[in-house]
Write an enzyme that holds these catalytic residues in place. Structure first.
Site, short mmCIF file in Angstrom:
data_model
loop_
_atom_site.label_atom_id
_atom_site.label_comp_id
_atom_site.label_asym_id
_atom_site.label_seq_id
_atom_site.Cartn_x
_atom_site.Cartn_y
_atom_site.Cartn_z
N HIS A 131 46.02 32.22 48.23
CA HIS A 131 46.09 33.59 47.70
C HIS A 131 45.09 34.52 48.39
CE1 HIS A 131 42.78 32.41 44.83
NE2 HIS A 131 42.44 33.67 45.04
N ASP B 9 47.74 26.12 46.09
CA ASP B 9 46.96 27.29 46.50
C ASP B 9 45.96 26.91 47.59
OD1 ASP B 9 45.88 29.81 46.64
OD2 ASP B 9 44.81 29.69 44.72
N SER C 107 37.03 32.51 45.62
CA SER C 107 38.26 31.77 45.91
C SER C 107 38.18 31.04 47.24
CB SER C 107 39.45 32.73 45.93
OG SER C 107 39.66 33.29 44.66
#
Length: 261
Positions: free
Chosen positions: A65, A120, A213
């Site tokens: 992402h 992810d 992230s």
């Protein structure tokens, strides 16, 4: 930028009022200098957007992402906003998002219940190999499943406040606990699958946050996960965060690196 939309738009179920503002919602501390030599800072147009993990001289692992059209990375950094002679700058020649990650979700303004953010992961191939030094070192992929109850260390330069998005200069570390996935499945409206890990502190106040992230989750000294998503505000009591369960992806990671060497 889609990596921001993901973090801000995820919905929670069964959650009450947000906790009061804390000066360090992640409950972390300044990492010991050069103690995380595999930590990568991922940039887009000179702006830090995500973390990453150095797997070998040519490859960085991050979150799918975090996808944008171009990247550059810094290796061996401790201070985000200061020049460091030992740090190494590299461009990225190509990115490889996991083919099973649903990129169309990143186009949505709000994330619907039942959405699945499995897979992810994204590999970044460096345009020039990293120089392995005392402050830049790769970390190995896991060889066994992590166990719930394991003590884990997450790191990154993500926000240290829950809503004002204040980034630290020093690389931050936080100790959290690996929890059964059921703990996350109870509070997220999105799917929680076996390729994910659930980690945090049920009392709140210790968490990864926006722009962490893709950074590492190291449990009992072994790289087991990368940061995927979590609650807003970060560190919300009763709401652990979601990490990608790397042992489920060893074959894809190794095959992708080998075929695109």
């Amino acid at each position: 930028m889609w990596f921001l939309i993901l973090f801000l738009a995820l919905s929670l179920g069964g959650i009450d009022a947000a906790p009061p503002l804390q000066s360090r919602v992640v409950g972390g501390f300044n990492c010991k200098k050069n103690s995380q030599p595999w930590q990568v800072a991922v940039y887009y147009q000179k702006e830090h957007i995500c973390g990453g993990v150095l797997l070998d001289r040519n490859w960085v692992l991050t979150a799918a992402h975090c996808y944008v059209d171009q990247y550059e990375v810094w290796l061996g950094k401790n201070k985000l906003f200061q020049e460091e002679p030992s740090a190494q700058h590299r461009l990225v020649s190509k990115s490889f998002p996991h083919p099973g990650f649903n990129m169309s979700l990143l186009m949505l303004q709000t994330i619907p219940p039942g959405a699945d953010f499995s897979n992810d992961l994204m590999l970044l191939r460096l345009s020039k190999p990293a120089d392995i030094t005392d402050v830049v070192k790769p970390i190995a992929l896991p060889t066994k499943e992590p166990k719930p109850g394991s003590k884990c260390l997450a790191s990154g330069w993500g926000s240290i406040t829950p809503t004002r998005w204040q980034k630290p200069d020093d690389l931050q570390c936080v100790f959290i606990t690996l929890l059964p996935n059921e703990n996350c499945a109870k509070v997220y409206l999105q799917k929680v699958t076996d390729v994910m890990l659930c980690a945090g502190e049920m009392g709140g106040g210790k968490d990864t946050c926006r722009d962490d992230s893709g950074g590492p989750l190291i449990c009992d000294g072994i790289l087991q996960g990368t940061t995927s998503y979590g609650p807003v505000p970060c560190g919300k009591p009763g709401v652990p965060a979601i990490y990608t369960n790397l042992i489920k992806f060893n074959s894809w990671i190794k095959d992708t690196m080998m075929k695109n060497a």
